[in-house]
Design a protein around this motif. Structure first.
Motif, short mmCIF file in Angstrom:
data_model
loop_
_atom_site.label_atom_id
_atom_site.label_comp_id
_atom_site.label_asym_id
_atom_site.label_seq_id
_atom_site.Cartn_x
_atom_site.Cartn_y
_atom_site.Cartn_z
N ILE A 21 43.64 29.49 37.05
CA ILE A 21 42.54 30.42 36.67
C ILE A 21 41.32 30.05 36.11
O ILE A 21 40.49 30.20 36.58
N ASN A 41 33.24 38.84 40.32
CA ASN A 41 34.79 39.18 40.16
C ASN A 41 35.52 38.14 40.32
O ASN A 41 35.83 37.22 41.35
N GLY A 42 36.66 38.18 39.49
CA GLY A 42 37.73 37.10 39.64
C GLY A 42 37.30 35.66 39.24
O GLY A 42 38.04 34.91 39.46
N GLY A 44 36.97 34.53 36.19
CA GLY A 44 37.71 34.11 34.86
C GLY A 44 37.04 34.70 33.57
O GLY A 44 37.65 34.28 32.76
N LYS A 45 36.23 35.75 33.47
CA LYS A 45 35.51 36.05 32.35
C LYS A 45 36.55 36.66 31.19
O LYS A 45 36.67 36.41 30.28
N THR A 46 37.34 37.60 31.85
CA THR A 46 38.32 38.44 31.07
C THR A 46 39.35 37.50 30.84
O THR A 46 39.84 37.59 29.48
N SER A 47 39.85 36.54 31.57
CA SER A 47 41.00 35.52 31.27
C SER A 47 40.39 34.98 29.88
O SER A 47 41.39 34.53 29.19
N TYR A 56 46.78 35.21 26.30
CA TYR A 56 47.13 34.07 27.13
C TYR A 56 47.03 32.71 26.46
O TYR A 56 46.12 32.52 25.28
N HIS A 197 28.28 42.07 33.64
CA HIS A 197 27.88 41.85 35.20
C HIS A 197 26.16 42.02 35.51
O HIS A 197 25.83 41.44 36.47
N1 LIG Z 1 48.10 38.23 34.34
C1 LIG Z 1 47.59 37.91 35.63
N2 LIG Z 1 48.63 37.70 36.38
C2 LIG Z 1 48.13 37.05 37.69
N3 LIG Z 1 46.78 36.68 37.91
C3 LIG Z 1 45.94 37.10 37.29
C4 LIG Z 1 46.02 37.51 35.66
N4 LIG Z 1 45.03 37.55 34.92
C5 LIG Z 1 43.99 37.28 35.63
N5 LIG Z 1 44.44 36.72 37.05
C6 LIG Z 1 43.74 36.25 38.02
O1 LIG Z 1 42.65 35.42 37.42
C7 LIG Z 1 41.40 35.49 38.15
C8 LIG Z 1 40.64 35.89 37.02
O2 LIG Z 1 40.59 37.13 36.64
P1 LIG Z 1 39.56 37.73 35.44
O3 LIG Z 1 39.92 39.15 35.46
O4 LIG Z 1 39.53 36.62 34.33
O5 LIG Z 1 38.12 37.62 36.35
P2 LIG Z 1 37.03 38.28 35.89
O6 LIG Z 1 35.85 37.34 35.89
O7 LIG Z 1 37.01 39.13 34.62
O8 LIG Z 1 36.76 39.46 36.89
P3 LIG Z 1 35.95 40.84 37.05
O9 LIG Z 1 34.61 40.69 37.03
O10 LIG Z 1 36.45 41.07 38.36
O11 LIG Z 1 36.67 41.75 35.81
C9 LIG Z 1 41.75 36.57 39.10
O12 LIG Z 1 42.03 35.94 40.64
C10 LIG Z 1 42.83 37.43 38.61
O13 LIG Z 1 43.70 37.92 39.86
#
Ligand SMILES: Nc1ncnc2c1ncn2[C@@H]1O[C@H](COP(=O)(O)OP(=O)(O)OP(=O)(O)O)[C@@H](O)[C@H]1O
Length: 261
Positions: A21, A41-42, A44-47, A56, A197
Motif C-alpha cells: 500500500i 483515489n487509492g 495511500g493518504k488515509t493509510s 496500521y 482532494h
Molecule cells: N484494510 C484494508 N484492506 C485492504 N486494502 C486496503 C485496506 N486499507 C487500504 N487498502 C487499500 O490501500 C490502497 C490505498 O487506500 P487509501 O484509503 O489509503 O487511499 P486514499 O489515497 O486515502 O484514497 P481516497 O482518495 O479514495 O480516499 C487502496 O487500494 C485500498 O484498497
C-alpha cells in the motif's frame, strides 16, 4: 529551540494482505507545519493517517513521534496528543452536539472527573469557532453532513492536540466552510496533516504538500514546487494548467479538456 521533528517516517512500507500500500516513505515534519496530503483515489493518504494513529503497523521502516518510536506510545497517551477528524462514524449518532464535542476532553480526564465550568466555557468557544454555538443541545444525528463535520472539528479543538490529522476535512462542506475549516485549523498553530482532494485549497492553506501516487511519495515541497503541470497531469491523468491565484500568493490549478466533452 528544539528542532526534533514531530513526525518522522524512515523508509516506511505498508503491506495489507500481501498488497503493497505504501512504499519506502521517508520524510520529516517539523512542529507547526501545515501539511497537505494529496493524491488520487487509492494513493495511500488515509493509510498514512492510519499509520499515525497506530491503526496500521508498518511492515518495515520506522515512524517516530516527537523523536521516539511511535510503537512505544500507548493508545491513551497518543489520544491525548493526536486528534483526528475523519469521515463520520456511527456510535456518535445518539448524542447531542455538546456530548460529541466534550468527548475531546476524555483523553485528558480521569473516569471520575466531571466537567468543570472551564470545560463548559471551552465547549462554547469551540462551537463558536466552527459557527455552531446555537446547536449545542441539538441531536448530532439531525445535523447536516457539513454541520456534523464541523462538530468533529470542534471536538478536535477541544482536545488541544499537538498533532491534528484531518482526513478529507472539507467533504460535505459548502464553499464558505471549506475555507473556514482550513483557516481554523491553521489558526490553531499546531502541526496539521490534512488529506485534501481540492488542490486549490491545499495550495492556499498548506505550508507544504506531500503528493502520493500508487503508494509512493512522488513530490514533497511547497505548493510552487509540487503543483506543476507535468507532474499533476501525469498523476491525476487529466490535462492541467497552473497560473497564479489572484486572491493569494499561491499557484492555482485548473483541470479539464479543451473540447468540453
Ligand atoms: N484494510 C484494508 N484492506 C485492504 N486494502 C486496503 C485496506 N486499507 C487500504 N487498502 C487499500 O490501500 C490502497 C490505498 O487506500 P487509501 O484509503 O489509503 O487511499 P486514499 O489515497 O486515502 O484514497 P481516497 O482518495 O479514495 O480516499 C487502496 O487500494 C485500498 O484498497
Amino acid at each position: 529551540m528544539d528542532q526534533t521533528p514531530v513526525i518522522e517516517f524512515q523508509h516506511v512500507q505498508l503491506h495489507i494482505d500481501q498488497q503493497q500500500i505504501l512504499m519506502a516513505l521517508t520524510f520529516a515534519i517539523q512542529a507547526g507545519q501545515f501539511v497537505g496530503l494529496l493524491g488520487p483515489n487509492g494513493a495511500g493518504k488515509t493509510s498514512l493517517l492510519r499509520l499515525l494513529q497506530k491503526e496500521y503497523q508498518p511492515s518495515s521502516g520506522q515512524i517516530k513521534f516527537q523523536g521516539q518510536p511511535l510503537s512505544r506510545f500507548g493508545q491513551a497517551e497518543l489520544a491525548a496528543k493526536v486528534a483526528l477528524v475523519s469521515q463520520l462514524s456511527g456510535p456518535l449518532f445518539d448524542l447531542t452536539v455538546a456530548d460529541v464535542v466534550l468527548m475531546g476532553l476524555i483523553p485528558h480526564k480521569a473516569l471520575w472527573q466531571t466537567n468543570t465550568e472551564q470545560d463548559l466555557q471551552q465547549l462554547k468557544q469551540s462551537l463558536e469557532l466552527v459557527g455552531l454555538a446555537d446547536k449545542e443541545r441539538h441531536s448530532f444525528a439531525h445535523l447536516s453532513g457539513g454541520e456534523q463535520q464541523r462538530v468533529l472539528l470542534a471536538r478536535a479543538v477541544m482536545q488541544k492536540p499537538l498533532l491534528l490529522l484531518l482526513d478529507e476535512p472539507t467533504n460535505h462542506l459548502d464553499l464558505y466552510y471549506q475555507h473556514q475549516v482550513l483557516r481554523i485549523a491553521r489558526a490553531l498553530q499546531i502541526t496539521v496533516i490534512a488529506s485534501i482532494h481540492d488542490l486549490n485549497l491545499a495550495s492556499r492553506y498548506c505550508d507544504r504538500l506531500l503528493l502520493l501516487s500508487k503508494g509512493q511519495l512522488v513530490a514533497d515541497g511547497t505548493a510552487e514546487q509540487v503543483l506543476t503541470q507535468n507532474l499533476l497531469t501525469e498523476v491525476f491523468r487529466i490535462p492541467c494548467l497552473i497560473d497564479q491565484n489572484p486572491f493569494g500568493d499561491c499557484p492555482r490549478v485548473s483541470f479539464g479538456y479543451k473540447d468540453n466533452v
